[in-house]
Design a protein around this motif. Structure first.
Motif, short mmCIF file in Angstrom:
data_model
loop_
_atom_site.label_atom_id
_atom_site.label_comp_id
_atom_site.label_asym_id
_atom_site.label_seq_id
_atom_site.Cartn_x
_atom_site.Cartn_y
_atom_site.Cartn_z
N SER A 3 -24.25 53.65 2.72
CA SER A 3 -25.38 53.35 3.62
C SER A 3 -25.69 54.52 4.55
O SER A 3 -26.85 54.80 4.85
CB SER A 3 -25.14 52.07 4.41
OG SER A 3 -24.07 52.24 5.32
N ASP A 46 -29.19 55.50 3.36
CA ASP A 46 -30.16 54.96 4.31
C ASP A 46 -30.42 55.91 5.47
O ASP A 46 -31.54 56.38 5.67
CB ASP A 46 -29.67 53.60 4.83
CG ASP A 46 -29.50 52.58 3.72
OD1 ASP A 46 -30.20 52.68 2.69
OD2 ASP A 46 -28.64 51.70 3.87
N GLY A 89 -31.95 58.04 -0.70
CA GLY A 89 -31.98 56.67 -1.21
C GLY A 89 -31.89 56.49 -2.70
O GLY A 89 -31.68 55.37 -3.16
#
Length: 117
Positions: free
Chosen positions: A20, A24, A29
């Motif tokens: 993540s 993110d 991504g």
């Protein structure tokens, strides 16, 4: 040797736990691949990318970068001719890449790789 791309290989304890932050927060991504022990995350807008590595499954040592080249066989021969330490011999791996790992004079281990066409 002709390098066409260089990818940082970051050592992480757990790819899923680290994902993540890189995917993110940093905007990388797109998961290009995930073999469980190595995964590449790329920005779809810029192409910036990083590989997360928990530990190389076939080499005795982990590499700090992957250097992509169209002629890995010639790069291997040149590394041998120049007397560099080969950490992992030229191999076609089960996941389809042809690669070897070489130790730079500063001690860093470099993964020199050609992905299948």
């Amino acid at each position: 040797m002709h390098a066409t791309r260089i990818t940082a290989n970051l050592r992480v304890a757990d790819i899923e736990a680290a994902k993540s932050f890189y995917a993110d927060y940093l905007g990388l991504g797109t998961e290009e691949f995930n073999l469980g022990w190595v995964a590449r995350y790329t920005s779809p807008e810029t192409g910036a990318h990083v590989q997360l590595v928990t530990g190389d499954t076939t080499s005795p040592e982990d590499s700090v970068i992957s250097v992509h080249t169209p002629d890995v066989d010639a790069a291997y021969e040149e590394a041998q001719r120049l007397g560099y330490e080969i950490v992992h011999p030229l191999t076609t791996e089960s996941w389809g890449v042809r690669r070897f790992l070489v130790r730079a004079p500063d001690g860093n281990v470099i993964n020199v790789v050609r992905h299948r066409d």
